[in-house]
Design a protein around this motif. Structure first.
Motif, short mmCIF file in Angstrom:
data_model
loop_
_atom_site.label_atom_id
_atom_site.label_comp_id
_atom_site.label_asym_id
_atom_site.label_seq_id
_atom_site.Cartn_x
_atom_site.Cartn_y
_atom_site.Cartn_z
N MET A 1 0.82 -1.20 0.00
CA MET A 1 0.00 0.00 0.00
C MET A 1 0.86 1.26 0.00
SD MET A 1 -3.14 0.50 -0.23
CE MET A 1 -4.35 1.71 -0.06
N ARG A 2 2.02 1.18 0.62
CA ARG A 2 2.90 2.35 0.70
C ARG A 2 3.34 2.83 -0.69
NH1 ARG A 2 6.29 4.31 5.20
NH2 ARG A 2 7.97 5.52 4.26
N ILE A 3 3.62 1.88 -1.59
CA ILE A 3 4.02 2.24 -2.95
C ILE A 3 2.92 3.00 -3.67
CG2 ILE A 3 3.36 0.08 -4.07
CD1 ILE A 3 6.51 2.04 -4.89
N LEU A 4 1.66 2.62 -3.42
CA LEU A 4 0.54 3.33 -4.03
C LEU A 4 0.45 4.76 -3.53
CD1 LEU A 4 -2.23 0.59 -4.10
CD2 LEU A 4 -0.82 1.41 -5.98
N ASN A 5 0.79 4.97 -2.27
CA ASN A 5 0.79 6.34 -1.74
C ASN A 5 1.85 7.19 -2.44
OD1 ASN A 5 -1.27 5.81 0.03
ND2 ASN A 5 0.09 5.33 1.73
N TYR A 6 3.02 6.62 -2.70
CA TYR A 6 4.07 7.36 -3.41
C TYR A 6 3.67 7.63 -4.86
CZ TYR A 6 7.27 6.81 0.50
OH TYR A 6 7.87 6.87 1.72
N VAL A 7 3.06 6.65 -5.50
CA VAL A 7 2.59 6.84 -6.88
C VAL A 7 1.54 7.95 -6.92
CG1 VAL A 7 1.32 5.76 -8.77
CG2 VAL A 7 3.16 4.51 -7.63
N SER A 8 0.63 7.94 -5.97
CA SER A 8 -0.41 8.96 -5.90
C SER A 8 0.19 10.34 -5.66
CB SER A 8 -1.40 8.65 -4.79
OG SER A 8 -2.06 7.44 -5.03
N LEU A 9 1.15 10.43 -4.77
CA LEU A 9 1.80 11.71 -4.49
C LEU A 9 2.52 12.22 -5.74
CD1 LEU A 9 2.62 13.93 -2.54
CD2 LEU A 9 4.53 12.49 -1.81
N PHE A 10 3.24 11.33 -6.42
CA PHE A 10 3.94 11.69 -7.65
C PHE A 10 2.94 12.21 -8.69
CE2 PHE A 10 5.59 10.40 -11.85
CZ PHE A 10 6.75 11.16 -11.87
N ALA A 11 1.84 11.51 -8.87
CA ALA A 11 0.83 11.91 -9.85
C ALA A 11 0.19 13.25 -9.48
CB ALA A 11 -0.25 10.84 -9.97
N SER A 12 0.00 13.50 -8.19
CA SER A 12 -0.61 14.75 -7.76
C SER A 12 0.27 15.95 -8.07
CB SER A 12 -0.94 14.72 -6.26
OG SER A 12 0.24 14.85 -5.48
N ILE A 13 1.57 15.74 -8.11
CA ILE A 13 2.50 16.82 -8.45
C ILE A 13 2.65 16.94 -9.97
CG2 ILE A 13 4.93 17.52 -8.28
CD1 ILE A 13 4.87 16.22 -5.44
N ILE A 14 2.67 15.83 -10.67
CA ILE A 14 2.88 15.83 -12.12
C ILE A 14 1.64 16.29 -12.90
CG2 ILE A 14 3.39 14.35 -14.12
CD1 ILE A 14 5.79 15.00 -12.26
N LEU A 15 0.46 15.87 -12.49
CA LEU A 15 -0.76 16.18 -13.25
C LEU A 15 -0.92 17.67 -13.56
CD1 LEU A 15 -3.39 15.20 -14.58
CD2 LEU A 15 -4.46 15.38 -12.34
N PRO A 16 -0.80 18.57 -12.60
CA PRO A 16 -0.96 19.99 -12.94
C PRO A 16 0.12 20.53 -13.87
CG PRO A 16 -1.34 19.64 -10.61
CD PRO A 16 -0.77 18.36 -11.14
N LEU A 17 1.26 19.85 -13.97
CA LEU A 17 2.32 20.30 -14.88
C LEU A 17 1.89 20.21 -16.34
CD1 LEU A 17 5.50 18.81 -13.17
CD2 LEU A 17 4.64 21.15 -13.05
N PHE A 18 0.84 19.42 -16.62
CA PHE A 18 0.33 19.34 -17.98
C PHE A 18 -0.36 20.63 -18.42
CE2 PHE A 18 1.12 14.89 -17.20
CZ PHE A 18 1.63 14.47 -18.42
N ASN A 19 -0.51 21.58 -17.51
CA ASN A 19 -1.00 22.91 -17.89
C ASN A 19 0.08 23.70 -18.61
OD1 ASN A 19 -3.74 23.03 -16.83
ND2 ASN A 19 -2.78 22.86 -14.82
N ILE A 20 1.35 23.37 -18.40
CA ILE A 20 2.46 24.12 -19.00
C ILE A 20 2.40 24.10 -20.53
CG2 ILE A 20 4.97 24.27 -19.21
CD1 ILE A 20 5.11 23.34 -16.26
N PRO A 21 2.21 22.95 -21.18
CA PRO A 21 2.11 22.98 -22.64
C PRO A 21 0.95 23.86 -23.15
CG PRO A 21 2.45 20.74 -21.90
CD PRO A 21 2.21 21.57 -20.67
N LEU A 22 -0.15 23.88 -22.42
CA LEU A 22 -1.28 24.74 -22.80
C LEU A 22 -0.87 26.20 -22.71
CD1 LEU A 22 -4.23 25.23 -23.57
CD2 LEU A 22 -4.81 24.98 -21.13
N ILE A 23 -0.21 26.57 -21.63
CA ILE A 23 0.25 27.95 -21.45
C ILE A 23 1.21 28.32 -22.58
CG2 ILE A 23 1.62 29.47 -19.98
CD1 ILE A 23 0.43 27.87 -17.56
N ILE A 24 2.16 27.45 -22.87
CA ILE A 24 3.15 27.72 -23.92
C ILE A 24 2.47 27.87 -25.28
CG2 ILE A 24 5.09 26.71 -25.20
CD1 ILE A 24 6.02 25.53 -22.48
N ARG A 25 1.50 26.98 -25.57
CA ARG A 25 0.79 27.05 -26.85
C ARG A 25 0.05 28.37 -27.01
NH1 ARG A 25 -4.41 23.67 -28.58
NH2 ARG A 25 -5.21 25.21 -27.16
#
Length: 91
Positions: A1-25
């Motif tokens: 279960m601990r690995i899933l928490n790390y994966v979730s934390l990683f995704a929570s930080i990475i997901l909003p970064l997908f706004n950067i290509p929209l801003i650049i475009r």
């Protein structure tokens, strides 16, 4: 279960970064006319209303997603309004 928490934390930080290509475009094209202002402000208002819960949460995944989403989607709002020609013509 601990690995899933790390994966979730990683995704929570990475997901909003997908706004950067929209801003650049938007900045490269110097236009945000294809983006609905109703959608942008609707999403942003929901993020603002969720932020107190996220930023006071003891859950690291929700906390970091709240911060990252608030920062990067605010960037989307800023460049969308700046480069939205319909918004400029209404003034």
């Amino acid at each position: 279960m601990r690995i899933l928490n790390y994966v979730s934390l990683f995704a929570s930080i990475i997901l909003p970064l997908f706004n950067i290509p929209l801003i650049i475009r938007i900045v490269k094209r110097k236009s945000a006319d294809d983006i609905s202002l109703v959608w942008v402000f609707g999403v942003w208002i929901c993020i603002l209303l969720m932020s107190p819960g996220a930023l006071t949460s003891k859950d690291a995944t929700f906390y970091w997603f709240g911060w990252m989403n608030l920062i990067f989607f605010t960037g989307v709002v800023f460049v969308t309004v700046k480069y939205h020609h319909k918004f400029k013509n209404q003034k």
